[in-house]
Design a protein around this motif. Sequence first.
Motif, PDB file in Angstrom:
ATOM      1  N   GLU A  58      -6.742   3.208  -1.877  1.00 28.79           N
ATOM      2  CA  GLU A  58      -6.546   3.829  -2.829  1.00 28.79           C
ATOM      3  C   GLU A  58      -5.724   4.502  -4.456  1.00 28.79           C
ATOM      4  OE1 GLU A  58      -8.189   7.442  -0.954  1.00 28.79           O
ATOM      5  OE2 GLU A  58     -10.208   6.505  -0.373  1.00 28.79           O
ATOM      6  N   ILE A  59      -4.544   4.168  -4.106  1.00 25.91           N
ATOM      7  CA  ILE A  59      -3.573   3.999  -4.696  1.00 25.91           C
ATOM      8  C   ILE A  59      -3.812   3.623  -6.140  1.00 25.91           C
ATOM      9  CG2 ILE A  59      -0.813   3.461  -5.417  1.00 25.91           C
ATOM     10  CD1 ILE A  59      -0.638   4.137  -2.679  1.00 25.91           C
ATOM     11  N   THR A  60      -3.619   3.896  -7.774  1.00 31.37           N
ATOM     12  CA  THR A  60      -4.270   3.592  -8.479  1.00 31.37           C
ATOM     13  C   THR A  60      -3.096   2.895  -9.567  1.00 31.37           C
ATOM     14  OG1 THR A  60      -4.127   5.768  -9.478  1.00 31.37           O
ATOM     15  CG2 THR A  60      -5.870   5.546  -8.915  1.00 31.37           C
ATOM     16  N   ASN A  61      -1.712   3.449  -9.348  1.00 31.88           N
ATOM     17  CA  ASN A  61      -0.610   2.130  -9.620  1.00 31.88           C
ATOM     18  C   ASN A  61      -0.199   1.007  -8.786  1.00 31.88           C
ATOM     19  OD1 ASN A  61       2.156   1.833 -10.060  1.00 31.88           O
ATOM     20  ND2 ASN A  61       2.400   2.882 -11.829  1.00 31.88           N
ATOM     21  N   PRO A  62      -0.983  -0.238  -9.421  1.00 27.83           N
ATOM     22  CA  PRO A  62      -0.553  -1.211  -8.857  1.00 27.83           C
ATOM     23  C   PRO A  62       0.284  -1.262  -8.663  1.00 27.83           C
ATOM     24  CG  PRO A  62       0.029  -0.697 -11.489  1.00 27.83           C
ATOM     25  CD  PRO A  62      -0.546  -0.013 -11.517  1.00 27.83           C
ATOM     26  N   VAL A  63       1.869  -1.147  -8.810  1.00 27.74           N
ATOM     27  CA  VAL A  63       3.598  -1.344  -8.132  1.00 27.74           C
ATOM     28  C   VAL A  63       3.309  -0.442  -7.282  1.00 27.74           C
ATOM     29  CG1 VAL A  63       5.805  -0.887  -8.877  1.00 27.74           C
ATOM     30  CG2 VAL A  63       4.202  -1.712 -10.548  1.00 27.74           C
ATOM     31  N   LEU A  64       3.445   0.423  -7.039  1.00 30.36           N
ATOM     32  CA  LEU A  64       2.870   1.043  -5.848  1.00 30.36           C
ATOM     33  C   LEU A  64       2.224   1.263  -4.683  1.00 30.36           C
ATOM     34  CD1 LEU A  64       4.308   4.017  -4.304  1.00 30.36           C
ATOM     35  CD2 LEU A  64       2.060   5.452  -5.074  1.00 30.36           C
ATOM     36  N   ARG A  65       1.063   0.707  -5.053  1.00 26.98           N
ATOM     37  CA  ARG A  65       0.136   0.683  -4.289  1.00 26.98           C
ATOM     38  C   ARG A  65       0.548  -1.338  -3.932  1.00 26.98           C
ATOM     39  NH1 ARG A  65      -3.437  -3.639  -3.177  1.00 26.98           N
ATOM     40  NH2 ARG A  65      -2.509  -4.959  -4.991  1.00 26.98           N
ATOM     41  N   ARG A  66       1.549  -1.919  -4.096  1.00 24.79           N
ATOM     42  CA  ARG A  66       1.796  -2.778  -3.268  1.00 24.79           C
ATOM     43  C   ARG A  66       2.606  -2.977  -2.705  1.00 24.79           C
ATOM     44  NH1 ARG A  66       3.503  -6.363  -7.966  1.00 24.79           N
ATOM     45  NH2 ARG A  66       5.944  -5.604  -7.236  1.00 24.79           N
ATOM     46  N   VAL A  67       3.419  -2.006  -2.958  1.00 30.20           N
ATOM     47  CA  VAL A  67       4.388  -2.182  -1.719  1.00 30.20           C
ATOM     48  C   VAL A  67       4.325  -1.370  -0.806  1.00 30.20           C
ATOM     49  CG1 VAL A  67       7.005  -0.257  -1.373  1.00 30.20           C
ATOM     50  CG2 VAL A  67       6.569  -1.441  -3.874  1.00 30.20           C
ATOM     51  N   VAL A  68       2.971  -0.336  -0.936  1.00 32.20           N
ATOM     52  CA  VAL A  68       2.664   0.196  -0.032  1.00 32.20           C
ATOM     53  C   VAL A  68       1.973  -0.335   0.957  1.00 32.20           C
ATOM     54  CG1 VAL A  68       0.958   2.376   1.284  1.00 32.20           C
ATOM     55  CG2 VAL A  68       2.569   2.679  -0.857  1.00 32.20           C
ATOM     56  N   ALA A  69       1.116  -0.990   0.621  1.00 33.69           N
ATOM     57  CA  ALA A  69       0.254  -2.053   0.910  1.00 33.69           C
ATOM     58  C   ALA A  69       0.640  -3.255   1.789  1.00 33.69           C
ATOM     59  CB  ALA A  69      -0.713  -3.172   0.349  1.00 33.69           C
ATOM     60  N   ALA A  70       1.496  -3.873   0.957  1.00 32.74           N
ATOM     61  CA  ALA A  70       3.161  -4.439   1.703  1.00 32.74           C
ATOM     62  C   ALA A  70       3.575  -3.966   2.811  1.00 32.74           C
ATOM     63  CB  ALA A  70       4.394  -5.450   0.836  1.00 32.74           C
ATOM     64  N   SER A  71       3.719  -3.038   3.203  1.00 33.77           N
ATOM     65  CA  SER A  71       4.274  -2.264   4.287  1.00 33.77           C
ATOM     66  C   SER A  71       3.187  -1.921   5.425  1.00 33.77           C
ATOM     67  CB  SER A  71       5.164  -0.672   3.719  1.00 33.77           C
ATOM     68  OG  SER A  71       5.448  -1.208   2.390  1.00 33.77           O
ATOM     69  N   VAL A  72       2.212  -2.681   5.366  1.00 30.21           N
ATOM     70  CA  VAL A  72       1.476  -1.868   6.938  1.00 30.21           C
ATOM     71  C   VAL A  72       1.750  -2.783   7.668  1.00 30.21           C
ATOM     72  CG1 VAL A  72      -1.130  -2.217   7.270  1.00 30.21           C
ATOM     73  CG2 VAL A  72      -0.438  -0.822   4.676  1.00 30.21           C
ATOM     74  N   PRO A  73       1.541  -4.260   6.801  1.00 31.09           N
ATOM     75  CA  PRO A  73       1.842  -5.554   8.442  1.00 31.09           C
ATOM     76  C   PRO A  73       3.361  -4.819   9.331  1.00 31.09           C
ATOM     77  CG  PRO A  73       1.590  -6.293   6.356  1.00 31.09           C
ATOM     78  CD  PRO A  73       1.058  -5.068   6.262  1.00 31.09           C
ATOM     79  N   ASN A  74       4.109  -4.692   8.565  1.00 35.08           N
ATOM     80  CA  ASN A  74       5.798  -4.189   8.760  1.00 35.08           C
ATOM     81  C   ASN A  74       4.949  -3.145   9.469  1.00 35.08           C
ATOM     82  OD1 ASN A  74       6.907  -6.045   7.518  1.00 35.08           O
ATOM     83  ND2 ASN A  74       6.832  -4.920   5.394  1.00 35.08           N
ATOM     84  N   PHE A  75       5.100  -1.656   9.419  1.00 35.57           N
ATOM     85  CA  PHE A  75       4.914  -1.180  10.921  1.00 35.57           C
ATOM     86  C   PHE A  75       4.329  -1.649  11.522  1.00 35.57           C
ATOM     87  CE2 PHE A  75       6.544   1.567   7.066  1.00 35.57           C
ATOM     88  CZ  PHE A  75       7.325   2.486   8.162  1.00 35.57           C
ATOM     89  N   VAL A  76       3.087  -2.216  11.333  1.00 32.31           N
ATOM     90  CA  VAL A  76       2.382  -3.100  12.503  1.00 32.31           C
ATOM     91  C   VAL A  76       3.170  -3.783  13.350  1.00 32.31           C
ATOM     92  CG1 VAL A  76      -0.236  -4.924  13.540  1.00 32.31           C
ATOM     93  CG2 VAL A  76      -0.051  -3.159  11.533  1.00 32.31           C
ATOM     94  N   GLU A  77       4.124  -4.939  12.970  1.00 33.07           N
ATOM     95  CA  GLU A  77       4.862  -5.779  13.498  1.00 33.07           C
ATOM     96  C   GLU A  77       6.227  -4.528  14.075  1.00 33.07           C
ATOM     97  OE1 GLU A  77       6.062  -9.669  14.349  1.00 33.07           O
ATOM     98  OE2 GLU A  77       4.229  -8.538  13.306  1.00 33.07           O
ATOM     99  N   MET A  78       6.524  -3.908  13.895  1.00 33.11           N
ATOM    100  CA  MET A  78       7.835  -2.954  14.311  1.00 33.11           C
ATOM    101  C   MET A  78       6.592  -2.144  15.928  1.00 33.11           C
ATOM    102  SD  MET A  78       9.576  -1.118  11.374  1.00 33.11           S
ATOM    103  CE  MET A  78       8.895  -0.822   9.922  1.00 33.11           C
ATOM    104  N   ALA A  79       5.704  -1.715  15.489  1.00 31.70           N
ATOM    105  CA  ALA A  79       4.956  -0.534  16.484  1.00 31.70           C
ATOM    106  C   ALA A  79       5.120  -1.544  17.465  1.00 31.70           C
ATOM    107  CB  ALA A  79       3.397  -0.724  16.049  1.00 31.70           C
TER     108      ALA A  79
END
Length: 211
Positions: free
Chosen positions: A144-165
């Motif tokens: 739901e993030i509208t700013n494309p730059v912030l959305r990309r950073v947040v979305a790209a961080s999901v698999p990283n936290f999955v990997e750390m978990a």
Amino acid sequence: MQNQIHQQDMHQSTNYQAKMNHGGHEMFDAHEIISGTISLLNQYQMYDQFMKDQELKTILQRQYTFINDLYNLMVQAFSTGEDPSHRTQAYEMQLSHDIVYGLTPSQPKKPNQSINELGEQCLSSFMLGQCKSMAGLLGMAACEITNPVLRRVVAASVPNFVEMAYELFLYQNKHQYYQVPQLQQQDMAQMVNSFTITKASSINQQPPMYM
């Protein structure tokens, strides 16, 4: 001259608005994500003081460094609307992917009676829970993030936290803190084979029949 200055001001204002196109809901999400990342980093510092196992310490320190860099990227993207200093990296864990299945006898769990009882099982559970929570929070916010730059950073961080978990799960499983029971072989076989492949087809391939 004045007209040229006015046009420059308008151009700068338009560029600023384009970069800072955050929605109201997004502002709250971003604050929750960034504040949550700060909290995670602060708590990792506390956990480090109680750890004795060098393997878990190494995992914590590697994850802390990675999350701290991710925090900086999110702050840069959120506060400027521009690409951060570098792209989001992929977290690479160092544990093997071997899973120990089955249950072995263990003592019943209960709350600690004092802070001195904190050990690797408890601390790694804290870390696992926080990484799982961050993965879920980032995943929902990225939709739901509208700013494309912030959305990309947040979305790209999901698999990283999955990997750390997952890395923390592997550590816990290796030390029998997180045991993995299995169903009986015949039950698993039945469930695994309970689906079949279908041919791709268009939804509108056949008109609906009305009675």
